[in-house]
Each structure stands twice: as C-alpha cells, then as structure tokens.
Design a protein around this motif. Sequence first.
Motif, PDB file in Angstrom:
ATOM      1  N   CYS A  89      72.138  -0.744  56.318  1.00 33.82           N
ATOM      2  CA  CYS A  89      71.876  -0.294  57.681  1.00 33.82           C
ATOM      3  C   CYS A  89      73.202   0.087  58.332  1.00 33.82           C
ATOM      4  CB  CYS A  89      71.238  -1.410  58.518  1.00 33.82           C
ATOM      5  SG  CYS A  89      69.686  -2.049  57.876  1.00 33.82           S
ATOM      6  N   TRP A  90      73.159   1.023  59.256  1.00 33.20           N
ATOM      7  CA  TRP A  90      74.333   1.316  60.078  1.00 33.20           C
ATOM      8  C   TRP A  90      74.582   0.118  60.991  1.00 33.20           C
ATOM      9  CZ3 TRP A  90      77.097   5.018  58.246  1.00 33.20           C
ATOM     10  CH2 TRP A  90      76.497   6.104  57.622  1.00 33.20           C
ATOM     11  N   LYS A  91      75.835  -0.160  61.281  1.00 35.85           N
ATOM     12  CA  LYS A  91      76.181  -1.354  62.075  1.00 35.85           C
ATOM     13  C   LYS A  91      75.466  -1.400  63.424  1.00 35.85           C
ATOM     14  CE  LYS A  91      80.433  -3.011  60.159  1.00 35.85           C
ATOM     15  NZ  LYS A  91      81.805  -3.409  60.393  1.00 35.85           N
ATOM     16  N   GLU A  92      75.218  -0.246  64.031  1.00 33.80           N
ATOM     17  CA  GLU A  92      74.569  -0.241  65.344  1.00 33.80           C
ATOM     18  C   GLU A  92      73.058  -0.485  65.271  1.00 33.80           C
ATOM     19  OE1 GLU A  92      75.302   4.057  64.083  1.00 33.80           O
ATOM     20  OE2 GLU A  92      76.525   2.277  64.208  1.00 33.80           O
ATOM     21  N   GLU A  93      72.503  -0.548  64.075  1.00 36.92           N
ATOM     22  CA  GLU A  93      71.064  -0.797  63.904  1.00 36.92           C
ATOM     23  C   GLU A  93      70.809  -2.306  63.868  1.00 36.92           C
ATOM     24  OE1 GLU A  93      69.656   3.151  61.478  1.00 36.92           O
ATOM     25  OE2 GLU A  93      70.577   1.553  60.291  1.00 36.92           O
ATOM     26  N   THR A  94      71.054  -2.956  64.993  1.00 35.53           N
ATOM     27  CA  THR A  94      71.032  -4.422  65.044  1.00 35.53           C
ATOM     28  C   THR A  94      69.653  -5.011  64.776  1.00 35.53           C
ATOM     29  OG1 THR A  94      70.827  -4.306  67.450  1.00 35.53           O
ATOM     30  CG2 THR A  94      73.050  -4.592  66.550  1.00 35.53           C
ATOM     31  N   ALA A  95      68.599  -4.397  65.284  1.00 35.86           N
ATOM     32  CA  ALA A  95      67.248  -4.921  65.032  1.00 35.86           C
ATOM     33  C   ALA A  95      66.902  -4.827  63.551  1.00 35.86           C
ATOM     34  CB  ALA A  95      66.217  -4.168  65.873  1.00 35.86           C
ATOM     35  N   GLU A  96      67.280  -3.730  62.917  1.00 34.99           N
ATOM     36  CA  GLU A  96      66.997  -3.541  61.494  1.00 34.99           C
ATOM     37  C   GLU A  96      67.805  -4.528  60.647  1.00 34.99           C
ATOM     38  OE1 GLU A  96      67.585  -1.187  63.698  1.00 34.99           O
ATOM     39  OE2 GLU A  96      65.933   0.241  63.574  1.00 34.99           O
ATOM     40  N   ILE A  97      69.062  -4.754  61.021  1.00 37.00           N
ATOM     41  CA  ILE A  97      69.904  -5.722  60.305  1.00 37.00           C
ATOM     42  C   ILE A  97      69.311  -7.120  60.434  1.00 37.00           C
ATOM     43  CG2 ILE A  97      72.164  -6.865  60.289  1.00 37.00           C
ATOM     44  CD1 ILE A  97      73.306  -4.067  61.199  1.00 37.00           C
ATOM     45  N   GLN A  98      68.884  -7.477  61.633  1.00 38.83           N
ATOM     46  CA  GLN A  98      68.282  -8.795  61.851  1.00 38.83           C
ATOM     47  C   GLN A  98      67.032  -8.956  60.985  1.00 38.83           C
ATOM     48  OE1 GLN A  98      67.194  -9.560  65.925  1.00 38.83           O
ATOM     49  NE2 GLN A  98      66.850 -11.726  65.545  1.00 38.83           N
ATOM     50  N   GLN A  99      66.180  -7.925  60.940  1.00 40.82           N
ATOM     51  CA  GLN A  99      64.961  -8.003  60.126  1.00 40.82           C
ATOM     52  C   GLN A  99      65.301  -8.065  58.638  1.00 40.82           C
ATOM     53  OE1 GLN A  99      61.836  -8.425  61.129  1.00 40.82           O
ATOM     54  NE2 GLN A  99      60.993  -8.343  59.065  1.00 40.82           N
ATOM     55  N   ALA A 100      66.211  -7.212  58.180  1.00 45.01           N
ATOM     56  CA  ALA A 100      66.584  -7.187  56.766  1.00 45.01           C
ATOM     57  C   ALA A 100      67.242  -8.497  56.334  1.00 45.01           C
ATOM     58  CB  ALA A 100      67.519  -6.008  56.485  1.00 45.01           C
ATOM     59  N   SER A 101      67.904  -9.169  57.262  1.00 40.51           N
ATOM     60  CA  SER A 101      68.576 -10.435  56.948  1.00 40.51           C
ATOM     61  C   SER A 101      67.593 -11.543  56.580  1.00 40.51           C
ATOM     62  CB  SER A 101      69.455 -10.874  58.120  1.00 40.51           C
ATOM     63  OG  SER A 101      70.497  -9.949  58.310  1.00 40.51           O
ATOM     64  N   LEU A 102      66.306 -11.334  56.853  1.00 41.18           N
ATOM     65  CA  LEU A 102      65.287 -12.291  56.411  1.00 41.18           C
ATOM     66  C   LEU A 102      65.145 -12.276  54.891  1.00 41.18           C
ATOM     67  CD1 LEU A 102      62.469 -11.504  59.020  1.00 41.18           C
ATOM     68  CD2 LEU A 102      64.060 -13.459  59.031  1.00 41.18           C
TER      69      LEU A 102
END
Length: 178
Positions: A67-80
């Motif tokens: 994910c691009w660093k600014e895609e915080t919601a996507e990073i949070q979801q992918a971190s699951l």
Amino acid sequence: MPQLISAISFQEMFPNQLCRCYSLSFEGSVLMSQIQVQMIDNTVSSDWWRKLVQHFVKVGDELEIRCWKEETAEIQQASLYGKPVNEMYEVSIKGIVTTKLLTELLTDEPADRSIYNKMTKYFTINAISGQRNFSSTHYGTEMYIDGVLDDDIAFFSKIMEQYNDCFSISMGTNLNIT
C-alpha cells in the motif's frame, strides 16, 4: 529429445490481441506458463478479477500486500493479515493468505474509484504457492501470474473470452524438461 504431443493457439480465443502465444506440451516435460493482463477498458466490472483470485489464490499461500504510505485505512486492514514493514513510499505487509482475507478480496467493493476502476483497495497483492506466483497490481487493473499449467490456462481463457476487447493479454511459456 522430448516429443511434441499438443499445441493450442490462443490467437483464436483472443483475435484482437497483438501477441500470438502458444502452449506446448512435451512428453516428459513440465510446462509452466505466464499470464499477463492489463485492463484497457475502465468500465469493466470486477467479476473477472474475483474469479481469477478465487482460482489462483489459496489459503496458506505466502502473502504480500503493498500500500502507499498515505493509504492508512488500507494498511490498517491489511495489517490484520501480516506484519507491516515501512519502505520508502510504501508499506509492505507480509503474511499468509487466510480464509478471512480471501473472503474480503472476493466480496469487498473499493470505495475510491475516482482515479482507477479499482478491483481491490490494495495497490499490490502478491501470493506465492510453490512455483505459482500471483500478482495483482495497480489496484487489480494489471495481473501477472507465473507458473500456470494447462488447466489454469483453460480456466483463464474461459473467464476472459467475454472480455476480449477490454484487456491486453499476453501468455508465454517456459519449458522445463524433466
């Protein structure tokens, strides 16, 4: 020397494509092919993408979501689904494909479609299983699948035949003589 036992032309299946590609089978060989897809019609639904993900990505595959660093919601979801690692402009989340992730990929509709007709909210999804390497990039508008076999190519061709003018498709073959 291996003996040629079959040849299939994909030009008939995809007559508008620039590339003439063949799948060759040799007695005593393992044939591994590569599929490359780029969406050229931005109005296509995500049905094709979901069917290919369901076929090529399996629970237990090695996983990387980028994910691009600014895609915080996507990073949070992918971190699951794995451990995030910051890189220069992206975050790489590495783990294993789970049933929950696969369900998400097959049912989730990306909310942001202002720049791309996104098939997924994740910029890049890589899944590796044995010699098969599946890569969905640019939010699913491009796909690269290495290590596919004849059955995979037949499945892919059946799914994509209805989208003939919507994609640039290339298939290549690597012959491993055993």
